[in-house]
Design an enzyme around this catalytic site. Structure first.
Site, PDB file in Angstrom:
ATOM      1  CE1 TYR A  11      -1.618  -6.869  12.648  1.00  0.00           C
ATOM      2  CE2 TYR A  11      -3.537  -5.613  13.342  1.00  0.00           C
ATOM      3  CZ  TYR A  11      -2.884  -6.820  13.199  1.00  0.00           C
ATOM      4  OH  TYR A  11      -3.487  -7.974  13.629  1.00  0.00           O
ATOM      5  CG  ASP A  51       2.063  13.656   5.065  1.00  0.00           C
ATOM      6  OD1 ASP A  51       2.500  13.567   6.223  1.00  0.00           O
ATOM      7  OD2 ASP A  51       0.860  13.863   4.797  1.00  0.00           O
ATOM      8  CG  PHE A  73      -4.792  -0.038   4.325  1.00  0.00           C
ATOM      9  CD1 PHE A  73      -5.744  -0.852   4.908  1.00  0.00           C
ATOM     10  CD2 PHE A  73      -4.343  -0.345   3.050  1.00  0.00           C
ATOM     11  CE1 PHE A  73      -6.234  -1.960   4.242  1.00  0.00           C
ATOM     12  CE2 PHE A  73      -4.824  -1.453   2.375  1.00  0.00           C
ATOM     13  CZ  PHE A  73      -5.777  -2.263   2.972  1.00  0.00           C
ATOM     14  CB  ALA A  74      -2.267   6.326   4.898  1.00  0.00           C
ATOM     15  CE1 TYR A 141     -10.132   5.562  12.207  1.00  0.00           C
ATOM     16  CE2 TYR A 141     -11.540   4.244  13.631  1.00  0.00           C
ATOM     17  CZ  TYR A 141     -10.661   4.333  12.570  1.00  0.00           C
ATOM     18  OH  TYR A 141     -10.314   3.213  11.870  1.00  0.00           O
TER      19      TYR A 141
END
Ligand code: UDP
Length: 326
Positions: A11, A51, A73-74, A141
């Site tokens: 996104y 990856d 961002f990944a 997170y």
């Protein structure tokens, strides 16, 4: 400038890529497409499907392209999931970031922009939340992002790296072409718009007994294009020094206000049902983005909730099944 964007099929990454391309940058998107979408990769960006755990693919990518800056961002991005699966965050998110930073530094790259999070500030002492607020991650997170910020700090001390870290509040809205499509979707605005599209019966409000004026949680929604612009401004001044910014619009809106505004934008009644609280949700999160305004000259183009939801609504109407079935 040639920029590697990890998570460029997601996104925020897709919209930052779009803005970078429009600003004249060369972009290489690096994404494993586990959560990203091939259709969200800008056609003028080079694309590497790999990856960050794959050190060989990372090395090949830096060897093949003259990368001058990295935007990262990944990663796994769900607070709730991180509480259930801490190793995906304290493990994978941290390891993959380290792989990226180490490979980039080995290839002489010294400029980094990190996507960080407001989840660094659990139970803030002061609202709006400034960069001076005590860092107290609210989940594995948030902690994984904090660790990545600290790694960049030490790479600055030891390797001459320059970095900008942005702690996002609630990214929302869409560009003309790219928008929000998570699976599963957990975010308020896309879920509310699915009700307006007739794909869901109602929206569930996670608790209305918070100490806020209407009892529902207050969040600071920032348009994803404004967020992207801040990244580009930071990239341009990175060589003058590292920096961290909190990024929101500075305005707080309750869950009920988001639903009410969505009713006005879509013309749909959007039935709402009050359910129990969701674990870990603070009552009120609002950013002070004064520092970004002052230092970067950042000025949001979409400061009001109505226009943010309007852009999201346009995108969802054009992509009722997200990227799956355009
Ligand atoms: N929320 C809600 N119903 C939903 C999804 C979210 O009431 O179906 C609330 C959630 O409790 C929070 C706000 O909407 O107060 C924004 O949640 P979201 O997941 O979009 O972002 P977060 O603030 O968790 O990053």
């Amino acid at each position: 400038m040639k920029v590697l964007v990890t998570g460029g099929a997601g996104y925020i990454g897709s919209i930052v890529t779009e803005q970078l391309v429009q600003a004249g940058a060369d972009v290489v998107v690096y994404d494993n497409l586990y959560q990203g979408h091939r259709a969200a990769v800008h056609p003028r960006a080079a694309f590497v499907q790999a990856d960050l755990a794959d050190l060989h693919a990372l090395h090949e990518t830096f060897a093949a392209h003259q990368i001058e800056a990295v935007m990262h961002f990944a990663g796994n991005t769900l607070v709730g999931e991180s509480v259930q699966h801490p190793f995906l965050y304290l493990g994978d998110n941290v390891r993959n970031g380290l792989n990226l930073f180490e490979t980039a530094v080995k290839h002489g790259v010294r400029r980094f922009v990190l996507s960080s999070t407001a989840n660094l500030f659990d139970r803030p002492r002061q609202i709006p939340i400034s960069e001076e607020e005590l860092i107290n991650p609210g989940s594995p997170y948030g902690e994984s992002k904090h660790i990545l910020e600290r790694i960049l700090y030490w790479l600055e001390q030891t390797k001459g790296v320059r970095y900008a870290a942005f702690r996002y509040f609630n990214a929302a809205g869409a560009s003309e072409t790219y928008g929000e499509d998570h699976n599963p979707e957990t975010h308020l605005i896309p879920l509310v718009l699915r009700v307006a599209l007739g794909q869901r019966e109602h929206i569930q409000i996670y608790g209305d007994d918070y100490t806020t004026p209407d009892g529902t949680c207050i969040r600071d929604y920032i348009h994803v294009i404004d967020l992207a612009q801040a990244h580009i401004l930071a990239l341009n001044v990175l060589d003058q020094g590292s920096r961290v910014y909190n990024l929101g619009s500075g305005n707080g809106f309750s869950v009920r206000q988001v639903i009410e505004t969505s009713r006005a934008v879509t013309g749909h009644p959007i039935p709402a049902i009050v359910g129990p609280r969701r674990a870990g949700d603070p009552a009120r999160l609002i950013a002070s983005s004064e520092k970004a305004r002052r230092e970067l000259g950042w000025q949001p183009r979409y400061p009001d909730l109505h226009s943010i939801i309007e852009t999201a609504w346009r995108w969802h109407q054009r992509h009722p099944q997200g990227y799956g079935h355009p």
